[in-house]
Design a protein around this motif. Sequence first.
Motif, PDB file in Angstrom:
ATOM      1  N   THR A   1       9.167  13.872   4.456  1.00 33.59           N
ATOM      2  CA  THR A   1       8.926  15.133   3.747  1.00 33.59           C
ATOM      3  C   THR A   1       9.149  14.952   2.251  1.00 33.59           C
ATOM      4  N   THR A   2       8.752  15.933   1.494  1.00 33.27           N
ATOM      5  CA  THR A   2       8.937  15.900   0.040  1.00 33.27           C
ATOM      6  C   THR A   2      10.391  16.178  -0.289  1.00 33.27           C
ATOM      7  N   GLY A   3      11.022  15.221  -0.991  1.00 37.48           N
ATOM      8  CA  GLY A   3      12.428  15.363  -1.356  1.00 37.48           C
ATOM      9  C   GLY A   3      12.609  16.167  -2.631  1.00 37.48           C
ATOM     10  N   GLU A   4      13.842  16.593  -2.862  1.00 35.82           N
ATOM     11  CA  GLU A   4      14.151  17.422  -4.032  1.00 35.82           C
ATOM     12  C   GLU A   4      15.407  16.923  -4.728  1.00 35.82           C
TER      13      GLU A   4
ATOM     14  N   GLU B   1       5.435  25.047  -2.767  1.00 32.45           N
ATOM     15  CA  GLU B   1       4.627  24.473  -1.681  1.00 32.45           C
ATOM     16  C   GLU B   1       3.685  23.420  -2.252  1.00 32.45           C
ATOM     17  N   PHE B   2       3.750  22.212  -1.695  1.00 30.57           N
ATOM     18  CA  PHE B   2       2.847  21.129  -2.091  1.00 30.57           C
ATOM     19  C   PHE B   2       1.716  21.017  -1.076  1.00 30.57           C
ATOM     20  N   THR B   3       0.514  20.830  -1.583  1.00 24.34           N
ATOM     21  CA  THR B   3      -0.648  20.565  -0.742  1.00 24.34           C
ATOM     22  C   THR B   3      -1.225  19.215  -1.148  1.00 24.34           C
TER      23      THR B   3
ATOM     24  N   THR C   1      10.007  14.336  -4.896  1.00 22.66           N
ATOM     25  CA  THR C   1       9.529  12.976  -4.600  1.00 22.66           C
ATOM     26  C   THR C   1       8.865  12.942  -3.237  1.00 22.66           C
ATOM     27  N   GLN C   2       7.807  12.137  -3.116  1.00 16.52           N
ATOM     28  CA  GLN C   2       7.095  11.999  -1.852  1.00 16.52           C
ATOM     29  C   GLN C   2       6.560  10.570  -1.713  1.00 16.52           C
ATOM     30  N   LYS C   3       6.889   9.925  -0.587  1.00 17.29           N
ATOM     31  CA  LYS C   3       6.355   8.589  -0.314  1.00 17.29           C
ATOM     32  C   LYS C   3       5.056   8.717   0.471  1.00 17.29           C
ATOM     33  N   ILE C   4       4.095   7.842   0.136  1.00 19.93           N
ATOM     34  CA  ILE C   4       2.807   7.840   0.842  1.00 19.93           C
ATOM     35  C   ILE C   4       2.417   6.403   1.187  1.00 19.93           C
TER      36      ILE C   4
ATOM     37  N   GLY D   1       0.789  -1.230   0.000  1.00 17.85           N
ATOM     38  CA  GLY D   1       0.000   0.000   0.000  1.00 17.85           C
ATOM     39  C   GLY D   1       0.819   1.276   0.000  1.00 17.85           C
ATOM     40  N   GLU D   2       2.126   1.138  -0.247  1.00 17.58           N
ATOM     41  CA  GLU D   2       2.983   2.320  -0.286  1.00 17.58           C
ATOM     42  C   GLU D   2       3.320   2.684  -1.734  1.00 17.58           C
ATOM     43  N   TYR D   3       3.415   3.980  -1.986  1.00 18.80           N
ATOM     44  CA  TYR D   3       3.731   4.477  -3.327  1.00 18.80           C
ATOM     45  C   TYR D   3       4.715   5.637  -3.222  1.00 18.80           C
ATOM     46  N   GLN D   4       5.476   5.807  -4.291  1.00 21.51           N
ATOM     47  CA  GLN D   4       6.341   6.989  -4.389  1.00 21.51           C
ATOM     48  C   GLN D   4       5.829   7.859  -5.531  1.00 21.51           C
ATOM     49  N   LEU D   5       5.538   9.123  -5.215  1.00 26.35           N
ATOM     50  CA  LEU D   5       5.077  10.084  -6.211  1.00 26.35           C
ATOM     51  C   LEU D   5       6.265  10.917  -6.674  1.00 26.35           C
ATOM     52  N   VAL D   6       6.391  11.087  -7.982  1.00 27.29           N
ATOM     53  CA  VAL D   6       7.501  11.860  -8.551  1.00 27.29           C
ATOM     54  C   VAL D   6       6.915  12.977  -9.412  1.00 27.29           C
TER      55      VAL D   6
END
Length: 668
Positions: free
Chosen positions: A83-86, A68-70, A111-114, A38-43
Amino acid sequence: MKSKLIILLLVLFSGVTMAQTDEEPALWSHEVESLGNGEYQLVFSADIAPGWHIYSQFTAEGGSLPSEFTYTKAGTDYELLGTTGESKTIKEFSEIFEVEETFFKEKAVFTQKIRLLDPQVRQLEVELFYQICKEVCIPKEVVFQIALDGGAVVTETVTIDQRSAELSKGLRLNLKNKERLQAGAQISGNANPSLWGIFVLGFLGGLIALLTPCVFPMIPLTVSFFTKQSGNRTKGVWNGILYGFFIVLIYFLLSIPFHLFDSVDSQILNTIATNIWLNVFFFLIFVFFAFSFFGYYELTLPSSWGNKMDAISTRAGGGLGIFFMAVTLAIVSFSCTGPILGGLLGGTALAEGNVATNLSAGMTGFGVALALPFALFAVFPSLLSSLPKSGSWMNTVKVVLGFLELALAFKFLSNADLVGNWGIFKREIFLGIWILLFLLMSLYLFGLFRFKDEGPKRKLTATRLGFAMISLGFTVYLILGLSNYGNLKLLSGFPPPDFYSLTDKESDCPLGINCFKDFEEGLEYARAVNKPILLDFTGWACVNCRKMEENVWSVPEVFSILNEDYVLISLYIDDRKPLPEDQQFLFQFDSGRVKTIETVGEKWGTFQTLNFSTASQPYYVQLSPDLEVLNASIQNTDSNSYREWLESGLAQFRKGSTEESLSIANPF
């Protein structure tokens, strides 16, 4: 949030700026990677156009706005893991904000993992607010619709009809050897004034302000105060110098608000060069300034301001008291300095270059000139006796400034007429108005008439007679230029172009050259005659464009090459003429964003940025009829460099034609 609102309001104010820079300098995309359980990485990735940059989430406070990401529904549908990586960033000290800023160039990746909290969730929404800067900083918002099964969802869904799709396709050129555009340094000569030149212009404005009745009488009074009330000569000299320093500081600080953006180059203020109603507004403001100089009314800031500053300076004493004395001078002299500063503001806005920096240089020069006599006479008080006495001559200076303000006002009205295609202020009408204004100024200086409340007629002095002769000479110069017995190169860029005339001209192109104002028509003709194309991105209100046409293109060696060897295609980026309804369309960028193309300028502005990644004018490109880039692009330069550039492109075109002929003759 407050700073976002301020920037958004300022961008709305610069309506044309947005029209010119809204060609999507950053193209966004996103990817999803399943990590299991159930984990994903958003790029989130952005391809950034050359010269632009986007700020990091972690850029220093007090500088430009961070990204800023919402994450909508985070905490209910899913949770954030860290946190959101760069990706790699660049750090650079900002002299404007005095902080080290962090930003991306060319490419930005976040990048952000959820982890899903609800296994049934299959789509997420993420909002991004960011600021992208080049010549202007533009706040942007992107909404990512993310399908967790890997399907891509565009941020905006708009139905593009077949006609719009075909017209959009026509804006994209399949250029060959595009890398030649950046081969070597682009030639951008000395057409723009240097900062020192702008400083000198501001200094001259300050010297003129010194001669007005609002400032001149205050010099001996203020210097006497420092020399007599300070207790000893050394302290009096120091206080006088400190007073002068504070005057310079105050006028410099007045330019600071224009540095709110990372860069304001030919934007914000320069929108007056292309926005019709802002031009009209400035015309009215300068007319208002002019009649205040003519004595019909007086421009003053509220008297309570000056009284309050004066009271504070008395109570504070010391260096702080001297500072508020300088503020008091700026307030009480506003009726004379305000219109001059307005002229400096308008002149800076009409110029090319970084407007905020130019304005700071001009305002500093103005402050130095205004402060110089206070400091100089404090050091050498005996020189006070050499100062001319106050008198009616100061009012004469104000009236002359009024005529000059009126002349500048009609420049703004002419800009509105050109951009709006009104056809009212043709070249002859504009020059006729200027001839009338400078003739009236000459008659005034000769003493043939006076304005309200000027008092009795006085004897004509040698100085006034000299300025009257100069004004009359300039009037004759304008008349000769209007009658075609002389040229107006000294005024290049100020009057409307020669082809914008009441008389029937053989060509509506610069210098009578056969030109095209539609790219497809020009391309078809170039193919028919087998000549290279000179693509000229220009503007009706572009002062440097007129300078290039009248001072560089008019040189015989340059003119003959342009007229005989090239097909000239001039595209006016600020043309507000509506396109025919069947040629208006929706243009969809690669990001999915849609822009409505309704005017000629919107079409060619999009065309320029899309194919050449720039929005500046003048901007010249050499192309072959089969769309091969022949040379590096070029902007402002001198006639010799421009001629060499034309000859180089022509040689490249002929070389290519010869090689193609040999290839056809010897296919093996």
